[in-house]
Design a protein around this motif. Structure first.
Motif, PDB file in Angstrom:
ATOM      1  N   PRO A 194       0.806  -1.234   0.000  1.00  0.00           N
ATOM      2  CA  PRO A 194       0.000   0.000   0.000  1.00  0.00           C
ATOM      3  C   PRO A 194       0.833   1.276   0.000  1.00  0.00           C
ATOM      4  O   PRO A 194       0.348   2.321  -0.431  1.00  0.00           O
ATOM      5  CB  PRO A 194      -0.825  -0.128   1.292  1.00  0.00           C
ATOM      6  CG  PRO A 194      -0.906  -1.597   1.537  1.00  0.00           C
ATOM      7  CD  PRO A 194       0.408  -2.149   1.083  1.00  0.00           C
ATOM      8  N   LEU A 246      -2.398   4.701  -1.550  1.00  0.00           N
ATOM      9  CA  LEU A 246      -2.217   5.232  -0.204  1.00  0.00           C
ATOM     10  C   LEU A 246      -0.953   6.073  -0.096  1.00  0.00           C
ATOM     11  O   LEU A 246      -0.913   7.059   0.643  1.00  0.00           O
ATOM     12  CB  LEU A 246      -2.155   4.073   0.802  1.00  0.00           C
ATOM     13  CG  LEU A 246      -2.137   4.437   2.291  1.00  0.00           C
ATOM     14  CD1 LEU A 246      -3.395   5.189   2.674  1.00  0.00           C
ATOM     15  CD2 LEU A 246      -1.995   3.182   3.146  1.00  0.00           C
ATOM     16  N   ALA A 257      -3.818  10.767   4.360  1.00  0.00           N
ATOM     17  CA  ALA A 257      -4.439   9.441   4.468  1.00  0.00           C
ATOM     18  C   ALA A 257      -3.436   8.407   4.936  1.00  0.00           C
ATOM     19  O   ALA A 257      -3.767   7.522   5.740  1.00  0.00           O
ATOM     20  CB  ALA A 257      -5.019   9.043   3.108  1.00  0.00           C
ATOM     21  N   LEU A 258      -2.201   8.511   4.464  1.00  0.00           N
ATOM     22  CA  LEU A 258      -1.166   7.564   4.886  1.00  0.00           C
ATOM     23  C   LEU A 258      -0.863   7.716   6.369  1.00  0.00           C
ATOM     24  O   LEU A 258      -0.709   6.722   7.089  1.00  0.00           O
ATOM     25  CB  LEU A 258       0.093   7.782   4.055  1.00  0.00           C
ATOM     26  CG  LEU A 258       1.301   6.901   4.402  1.00  0.00           C
ATOM     27  CD1 LEU A 258       0.946   5.427   4.277  1.00  0.00           C
ATOM     28  CD2 LEU A 258       2.482   7.250   3.516  1.00  0.00           C
ATOM     29  N   HIS A 301      -3.689   6.248   8.349  1.00  0.00           N
ATOM     30  CA  HIS A 301      -3.615   4.790   8.245  1.00  0.00           C
ATOM     31  C   HIS A 301      -2.559   4.222   9.187  1.00  0.00           C
ATOM     32  O   HIS A 301      -2.803   3.230   9.890  1.00  0.00           O
ATOM     33  CB  HIS A 301      -3.292   4.419   6.793  1.00  0.00           C
ATOM     34  CG  HIS A 301      -2.891   2.985   6.608  1.00  0.00           C
ATOM     35  ND1 HIS A 301      -3.790   1.940   6.636  1.00  0.00           N
ATOM     36  CD2 HIS A 301      -1.665   2.420   6.395  1.00  0.00           C
ATOM     37  CE1 HIS A 301      -3.150   0.800   6.458  1.00  0.00           C
ATOM     38  NE2 HIS A 301      -1.860   1.055   6.305  1.00  0.00           N
TER      39      HIS A 301
END
Length: 272
Positions: free
Chosen positions: A145, A150, A156-157, A160
């Motif tokens: 990912p 991502l 967003a990373l 996550h």
């Protein structure tokens, strides 16, 4: 410093000789007006031989200096620079086995070539590198990912990685069973329960208001504990009132007996 061999003025001699280096950590962690007062106070004793290390976030330090109207005497400002893509890739490569998997080779390639902007932004700081190392440099973790969609979005990373951080740390650090086992936990923690506890603490002490966890305030901010404390305080108050009432009643009863006996004697004497 108190041994007779050094003498009574040893500490003062070290200070005046420039052998003591004060380190003041966290100017940004105090209030805005306190920062200005601190910088003003620090400028007074600083001379040619004065020295100290002051740490702070850049924005807060710059604002405090602007409000003071005078920078620190002979101050050299040192700020960390962002890591390059090559430096970040070299660090991750050093953490990997000598023959990394194809998935990791792809991640390193897209990082160096700048094809994953989110991954490059995140790995430009030591915190971002630590998050990736902690979450993905574990047995069985698939880093694909990071080179996919991502890796193109830094926000967003980061979210996550933070979501996976607690379960990863709990899974990779099993309890040692020894309370004095250093950094290993002495018991097993449930990831979901640990997540709930940390979310609760984050809501009780938001980052916009404080960076510290005032543990003595936790009980007053949790409804169930607050209710139990209210019941306990109420019962204690009732008990104090009952005991006070009994003591007052007993005192009145004891003080009333002699007066009644004396009046009775006077009446008897009058009749006699």
């Amino acid at each position: 410093m108190r041994t007779p061999d050094l003498g009574a003025g040893a500490a003062a001699a070290l200070v005046h000789g420039g052998y003591v280096l004060p380190v003041l950590d966290g100017l940004d962690e105090v209030g805005e007006y306190q920062r200005v007062s601190i910088l003003t106070a620090l400028n007074k004793p600083l001379g040619v031989h004065g020295q100290l290390i002051l740490t702070s976030h850049t924005a807060e330090f710059r604002a405090a200096v602007g409000q003071t109207g005078r920078p620190l005497t002979a101050a050299a400002v040192i700020a960390p620079r962002a890591l390059t893509r090559q430096e970040a890739a070299t660090y991750l490569s050093d953490c990997l086995p000598s023959s990394p998997s194809p998935a990791w080779r792809q991640v390193l390639d897209v990082l160096v070539q700048g094809q994953a902007r989110g991954l490059a932004d995140l790995t430009s700081t030591p915190l971002g590198l630590w998050l990736i190392r902690t979450v993905y440099l574990t047995p069985g973790a698939d880093p694909s990912p990071l080179a996919d969609r991502l890796g193109s979005d830094a926000a967003a990373l980061r979210s996550h990685l933070l979501d996976r951080l607690i379960p990863t740390l709990i899974a990779t650090r099993p309890p040692c069973g020894d309370p004095g086992g250093g950094y290993r936990p002495s018991r097993y923690w449930n990831p979901e329960a640990a997540h709930r506890y940390l979310v609760c603490l984050a809501r009780l002490f938001p980052a916009a208001e404080t960076r510290d966890i005032a543990w003595w305030r936790i009980a007053y901010n949790i409804p169930r504990i607050r209710a139990l404390l209210g019941i306990a305080v109420g019962l204690a108050t009732m008990l104090v009132v009952l005991i006070s009432g009994m003591l007052v009643f007993q005192s009145v009863s004891l003080t009333g007996l002699p007066s009644h006996s004396a009046s009775g004697q006077s009446e008897d004497q009058g009749r006699a």
